[in-house]
Design a protein around this motif. Structure first.
Motif, short mmCIF file in Angstrom:
data_model
loop_
_atom_site.label_atom_id
_atom_site.label_comp_id
_atom_site.label_asym_id
_atom_site.label_seq_id
_atom_site.Cartn_x
_atom_site.Cartn_y
_atom_site.Cartn_z
N LEU A 1 0.84 -1.20 0.00
CA LEU A 1 0.00 0.00 0.00
C LEU A 1 0.88 1.25 0.00
CD1 LEU A 1 -2.86 1.19 0.15
CD2 LEU A 1 -2.63 1.21 2.65
N LYS A 2 0.67 2.14 -0.96
CA LYS A 2 1.40 3.39 -1.03
C LYS A 2 0.75 4.38 -0.08
CE LYS A 2 2.76 2.71 -5.85
NZ LYS A 2 2.66 3.23 -7.24
N MET A 3 1.36 4.52 1.09
CA MET A 3 0.77 5.33 2.15
C MET A 3 1.67 6.51 2.49
SD MET A 3 -0.19 4.25 6.09
CE MET A 3 -0.94 2.70 5.61
N THR A 4 1.11 7.72 2.42
CA THR A 4 1.80 8.91 2.88
C THR A 4 1.57 9.03 4.38
OG1 THR A 4 1.39 10.00 0.76
CG2 THR A 4 2.04 11.41 2.60
N THR A 5 2.63 9.14 5.17
CA THR A 5 2.50 9.12 6.63
C THR A 5 3.06 10.39 7.25
OG1 THR A 5 4.61 7.92 6.79
CG2 THR A 5 2.59 6.60 6.77
N TYR A 6 2.35 10.88 8.26
CA TYR A 6 2.80 12.04 9.03
C TYR A 6 2.60 11.74 10.52
CZ TYR A 6 2.74 14.69 4.66
OH TYR A 6 2.97 15.13 3.38
N GLY A 7 3.29 12.50 11.35
CA GLY A 7 3.12 12.37 12.79
C GLY A 7 4.37 11.82 13.45
N THR A 8 4.38 11.87 14.78
CA THR A 8 5.57 11.45 15.53
C THR A 8 5.83 9.96 15.43
OG1 THR A 8 4.21 11.27 17.53
CG2 THR A 8 5.35 13.35 17.18
N CYS A 9 4.81 9.17 15.14
CA CYS A 9 5.02 7.72 15.00
C CYS A 9 5.91 7.41 13.80
CB CYS A 9 3.68 6.99 14.84
SG CYS A 9 2.64 7.05 16.31
N PHE A 10 5.94 8.33 12.84
CA PHE A 10 6.78 8.13 11.66
C PHE A 10 7.89 9.17 11.59
CE2 PHE A 10 2.68 6.25 10.61
CZ PHE A 10 3.07 5.00 10.15
N ASN A 11 8.04 9.94 12.68
CA ASN A 11 9.09 10.96 12.75
C ASN A 11 9.03 11.87 11.52
OD1 ASN A 11 11.25 12.28 13.98
ND2 ASN A 11 12.78 11.06 12.89
N ASN A 12 7.82 12.27 11.17
CA ASN A 12 7.64 13.07 9.97
C ASN A 12 6.47 14.03 10.17
OD1 ASN A 12 7.75 14.05 7.34
ND2 ASN A 12 6.44 12.43 6.54
N ARG A 13 6.77 15.17 10.77
CA ARG A 13 5.73 16.15 11.02
C ARG A 13 5.45 16.93 9.74
NH1 ARG A 13 4.57 17.02 16.18
NH2 ARG A 13 3.92 19.17 15.87
N PHE A 14 4.17 17.16 9.48
CA PHE A 14 3.77 17.89 8.28
C PHE A 14 4.30 19.31 8.33
CE2 PHE A 14 0.60 20.48 5.93
CZ PHE A 14 0.79 19.91 4.68
N LYS A 15 4.99 19.73 7.28
CA LYS A 15 5.65 21.04 7.28
C LYS A 15 4.92 22.07 6.46
CE LYS A 15 10.31 19.18 8.06
NZ LYS A 15 9.89 17.79 8.25
N GLY A 16 3.82 21.71 5.84
CA GLY A 16 3.07 22.66 5.03
C GLY A 16 2.18 23.55 5.87
N SER A 17 1.42 24.39 5.21
CA SER A 17 0.55 25.33 5.90
C SER A 17 -0.88 24.83 6.01
CB SER A 17 0.55 26.68 5.17
OG SER A 17 0.07 26.51 3.84
N ASP A 18 -1.23 23.78 5.29
CA ASP A 18 -2.62 23.34 5.27
C ASP A 18 -2.69 21.82 5.13
OD1 ASP A 18 -5.34 23.00 4.98
OD2 ASP A 18 -5.59 24.79 3.73
N LEU A 19 -2.87 21.14 6.24
CA LEU A 19 -2.93 19.68 6.23
C LEU A 19 -4.18 19.18 5.53
CD1 LEU A 19 -1.67 17.01 7.08
CD2 LEU A 19 -2.73 17.26 9.31
N VAL A 20 -5.25 19.97 5.56
CA VAL A 20 -6.49 19.57 4.90
C VAL A 20 -6.25 19.39 3.40
CG1 VAL A 20 -8.81 20.29 4.28
CG2 VAL A 20 -7.99 20.64 6.60
N LYS A 21 -5.53 20.32 2.78
CA LYS A 21 -5.25 20.19 1.35
C LYS A 21 -4.42 18.95 1.05
CE LYS A 21 -5.61 25.07 0.09
NZ LYS A 21 -4.90 26.26 -0.46
N GLU A 22 -3.53 18.63 1.96
CA GLU A 22 -2.72 17.42 1.78
C GLU A 22 -3.60 16.17 1.86
OE1 GLU A 22 0.90 15.08 1.44
OE2 GLU A 22 0.08 16.96 0.69
N MET A 23 -4.58 16.18 2.77
CA MET A 23 -5.51 15.05 2.85
C MET A 23 -6.39 14.98 1.59
SD MET A 23 -6.75 15.33 6.82
CE MET A 23 -5.59 15.05 8.16
N GLN A 24 -6.81 16.14 1.12
CA GLN A 24 -7.66 16.18 -0.07
C GLN A 24 -6.94 15.67 -1.32
OE1 GLN A 24 -8.74 20.32 -0.14
NE2 GLN A 24 -10.50 20.04 1.21
N ARG A 25 -5.63 15.70 -1.27
CA ARG A 25 -4.84 15.25 -2.42
C ARG A 25 -4.86 13.72 -2.54
NH1 ARG A 25 0.34 13.80 -3.52
NH2 ARG A 25 0.97 13.88 -1.33
#
Length: 499
Positions: free
Chosen positions: A333-357
């Motif tokens: 599964l091609k999964m984009t992951t964010y959060g401390t569990c993956f040591n990858n905090r979202f650096k953009g200004s709008d997480l909603v747009k990233e989810m909508q993508r």
């Protein structure tokens, strides 16, 4: 000769003036300079400079905000196409109300889910503001949106029923003036919501929240001496899996049997505290769809699945979902992951747009089979972001009870993680089959339910409590045990409360 002498005298005078000015500057500097080289004097000098800089920057920022506000108001009035200036003040008031419809939500940390309802860690950090939920009023024909939560002028202030919030969520208590001090609109009953404990004898209802520091707030009035006309409401918003470790506090005889109402996400509670509901999602969608929002979202979908998670193993369910998610990734599964569990905090200004993508959102709860727990991960991060939720945690029967028809994929429908991944990849290749999961969005609105009863905010929840308080035909009751109701009712197995 005289002219030459006059020129020389001018040069001397100019030099003398410069010298005098320099002496004055030196004198001022000496007066401002600390009289000793002690650390205290230097400290106060530095503090004064810092204070001056802060005041300058703060004044500039405030001035810019005022300017922007004036420009926005001017744009709002111009768009109204006024023929004269007679209604400018009325429009200014209308503009103010239009910007104060919803409660101001505290934004989530970047790339984090809502697994910390008490916001213990989040309150200690400054963070960028993200718009993770709808903060604009949705108004459609036949449904009136009530802009500002205030008592109407014709109602005498002081006669309204009082709802005393004895304890609420931590961020609400920390910012109580913004969240817990207001007059509810007349459609709710016009109750005064407050945290002022001096009104404990006068209040019509007392609300107590279930939180880790519960033991400190067992100082509720003795039920033997309390006003017999009062309603005590027990408010619990988190999954039992996260509150069970301090649930024994509820067994305290001073506390367990004093409540008349329950406030919870469960449909069998007296007042349902929504994470989301079909009518609100449809209302939001129909408003957006006026600008052909759905097709715009479909053209932006370049990613497959996305997951933002920061509770890695704080509960049994959180640990198990991480194991299952890794199996999905290992199965392709091609999964984009964010959060401390993956040591990858979202650096953009709008997480909603990233989810909508993305086409799918990994809506994995932090608990397994806890009754009716379908959180904002499903509603806000999934459906409202135009993604199809892949659900793990709640039973499929619990999701079906509240979700739109054919709007989600449930992990338990598949024999293995590989089988689920294959199905998701099939939907990615087959646009017609994928769009079947969005057909529910185009069903007609049922506007029989007032807007204030469907919006998923705490003010809406307290609005429904106000309606109960002002209902003259309300049948009073006592909950025999809030502990038994919360931890021994509706469970299909023992997975939820496993440690």
């Amino acid at each position: 000769m005289k002219q030459k002498s006059r020129g020389a005298r001018g040069i001397v005078d100019k030099f003398r003036r410069k010298h005098i000015a320099k002496m004055r500057v030196n004198l001022i500097v000496r007066q401002l300079r600390p009289r000793s080289k002690s650390s205290v004097s230097n400290y106060f000098l530095i503090l004064s400079i810092v204070g001056l800089l802060w005041y300058t920057l703060h004044w500039k920022r405030t001035a810019n905000e005022v300017t922007r506000s004036r420009h926005s108001l001017g744009h709002y009035i111009v768009n109204k196409n006024l023929e004269d200036n007679s209604n400018v003040q009325q429009l200014a008031n209308e503009y103010d109300r239009s910007n104060d419809v919803h409660e101001k939500r505290y934004p989530k940390d970047l790339g984090q889910e809502d697994d910390d309802p008490f916001n213990r860690g989040k309150l200690k950090r400054d963070r960028k503001k993200l718009k993770l939920a709808e903060e604009s009023p949705i108004e459609s024909e036949g449904r009136k949106v009530h802009a500002k939560l205030e008592v109407p002028p014709e109602r005498a202030v002081g006669n309204e029923p009082i709802i005393l919030v004895w304890k609420a969520m931590e961020y609400q208590m920390k910012h109580y003036k913004e969240h817990l001090e207001y007059i509810s609109p007349p459609e709710c009953g016009g109750c005064k919501v407050t945290t002022n404990r001096k009104l404990v004898r006068e209040c019509a209802a007392l609300v107590h929240f279930n939180s880790p520091d519960l033991r400190k707030f067992l100082d509720v009035p003795d039920p033997k001496t309390r006003n017999p006309n009062q309603l005590y409401a027990f408010w619990s918003r988190e999954t039992p899996a996260k509150t069970y470790h301090f649930g024994d506090v509820l067994k305290d005889p001073r506390f367990d049997s004093i409540f008349n109402l329950t406030i919870n996400f469960r449909p069998d509670s007296d007042i349902v505290d929504y994470f989301g509901n079909i009518q609100y999602e449809l209302t939001v969608f129909h408003e957006k769809q006026k600008s052909n929002w759905f097709e715009k979202m479909m053209t932006r979908k370049s990613g497959l699945a996305i997951w933002a998670v920061s509770n890695c193993n704080n509960t049994h369910g959180a640990a198990e979902r991480m194991k299952y998610a890794m199996k999905l990734i290992n199965s392709g599964l091609k999964m984009t992951t964010y959060g401390t569990c993956f040591n990858n905090r979202f650096k953009g200004s709008d997480l909603v747009k990233e989810m909508q993508r993305h086409k799918f959102y990994i809506s994995f709860e932090n608990s397994i089979h806890c009754p009716d727990y379908v959180s904002e991960k499903f509603w806000r991060n999934g459906l409202r972001s135009s993604a199809v939720p892949i659900v793990w945690g709640p039973t499929k029967e619990d999701v079906i009870k509240v979700a739109p028809v054919n709007s989600f994929i449930h992990a338990e429908d598949f024999k293995s993680p590989k089988e689920l991944v294959d199905y998701v990849n099939y939907l990615d290749r087959n646009d017609t089959a994928y769009r079947e999961y969005h057909k529910w969005r185009f069903q007609p609105l049922d506007e029989s339910t007032p807007y204030e009863d469907i919006i998923p905010t705490h003010r809406s929840t307290l609005c429904r409590l106000c309606k109960k308080v002002t209902d003259k035909h309300l049948t009073r009751k006592t909950v025999p045990s809030v502990y038994n109701w919360l931890y021994k009712t509706g469970f299909v197995d023992d997975e939820c409360l496993k440690s």
